[in-house]
Scaffold this motif. Structure first.
Motif, short mmCIF file in Angstrom:
data_model
loop_
_atom_site.label_atom_id
_atom_site.label_comp_id
_atom_site.label_asym_id
_atom_site.label_seq_id
_atom_site.Cartn_x
_atom_site.Cartn_y
_atom_site.Cartn_z
N GLU A 123 0.88 -1.18 0.14
CA GLU A 123 0.17 0.46 -0.20
C GLU A 123 0.72 1.26 0.15
OE1 GLU A 123 -0.51 -2.37 1.92
OE2 GLU A 123 -2.11 -3.32 1.06
N VAL A 124 2.01 1.12 0.53
CA VAL A 124 3.06 1.98 0.28
C VAL A 124 3.26 2.97 -0.87
CG1 VAL A 124 4.91 3.26 1.15
CG2 VAL A 124 4.54 1.70 2.52
N PHE A 125 3.67 2.10 -2.10
CA PHE A 125 4.20 2.28 -3.21
C PHE A 125 2.73 2.42 -3.98
CE2 PHE A 125 6.92 -0.59 -0.26
CZ PHE A 125 7.98 0.17 -1.18
N ALA A 126 1.28 1.96 -3.53
CA ALA A 126 0.18 1.71 -4.50
C ALA A 126 0.18 2.20 -5.83
CB ALA A 126 -0.83 1.06 -3.81
N ASP A 127 0.06 3.90 -4.77
CA ASP A 127 -0.46 4.77 -5.22
C ASP A 127 0.76 5.01 -6.50
OD1 ASP A 127 -2.73 5.51 -4.38
OD2 ASP A 127 -2.01 6.94 -2.87
N GLU A 128 1.84 5.26 -5.80
CA GLU A 128 2.44 5.50 -7.71
C GLU A 128 2.56 4.55 -8.83
OE1 GLU A 128 5.67 7.34 -9.28
OE2 GLU A 128 4.22 8.28 -7.88
#
Length: 228
Positions: A86-91
């Motif tokens: 989830e830390v990387f999901a948006d990117e």
């Protein structure tokens, strides 16, 4: 194995995908569906197919290649990290070319569903390559031989090089389009012709599926020597 080595190995096959897609892509097929007042524009473009290929098709393929690698860089950040996906999901989603190609008439519920599908696809990729990044090996397939058996490696290749999977799974959800101004492209009398929007989704899917099959076979052949 370093993250850079995994990236270099992946890039090799993405380059192969772009090259084989270029070989298979038919400009006439891509333009064939246009009718009515656009007919004169299509005729002019077809009579200058080499220019269309050089100035339209090749830059689009380069953009597609770059988008795949740009997103893979974000996926590798996840694979090399101990943080949750989830830390990387948006990117990762922001770099997803299929997310950018969603049709404008998609309902909010369907859009949310596709968002989760696209992210799940990239999460699986990150989980699959994480053992490669961590392996004590100097090349992509040597790392695979360390982290996986042959069956798992072929499964990885089939899944991770399935670049067209979202288009096959939900063809109605995506539209690959490009605006063409004949005047800007050809100059001269073509400046009197109207601009058109070409939806080349079907032809891109046909050409990329053919290219993808080549890449998968090549990757398996390259990997096989490490499992002898």
């Amino acid at each position: 194995m370093t993250r850079a080595a995994v990236r270099d190995g992946f890039e090799r096959y993405v380059n192969g995908l772009a090259s084989k897609t270029s070989d298979a892509f038919s400009i006439s097929r891509a333009l064939r569906s246009a009718t009515g007042p656009e007919g004169a524009v299509i005729d002019r473009l077809l009579s200058h197919s080499e220019t269309v290929d050089r100035k339209i098709v090749q830059p689009e393929l380069q953009s597609y290649r770059d988008a795949i690698l740009h997103q893979f860089d974000a996926v590798l950040s996840y694979a090399a990290s101990d943080d949750d996906f989830e830390v990387f999901a948006d990117e990762i989603l922001a770099r997803d070319l299929y997310w950018d190609a969603l049709r404008s008439d998609i309902s909010p519920d369907r859009k949310r569903e596709l968002r989760e599908t696209l992210l799940a696809r990239q999460r699986r990729m990150g989980d699959a390559v994480a053992p490669l990044v961590a392996a004590d090996a100097e090349s992509l397939w040597a790392a695979a031989a360390t982290a996986y058996d042959w069956e798992a490696t072929t499964d990885l290749i089939d899944a991770q090089f399935a670049f067209t999977e979202p288009l096959h799974a939900s063809p109605e959800a995506y539209a690959l389009t490009i605006d063409i101004d004949p005047g800007d492209l050809l100059g001269g009398l073509a400046r009197a012709l109207p601009s058109i929007t070409v939806d080349y989704t079907d032809e891109a899917l046909r050409a990329m599926t053919q290219a993808e099959a080549f890449v998968v076979d090549r990757a398996k052949a390259d990997a096989e020597s490490h499992f002898a």
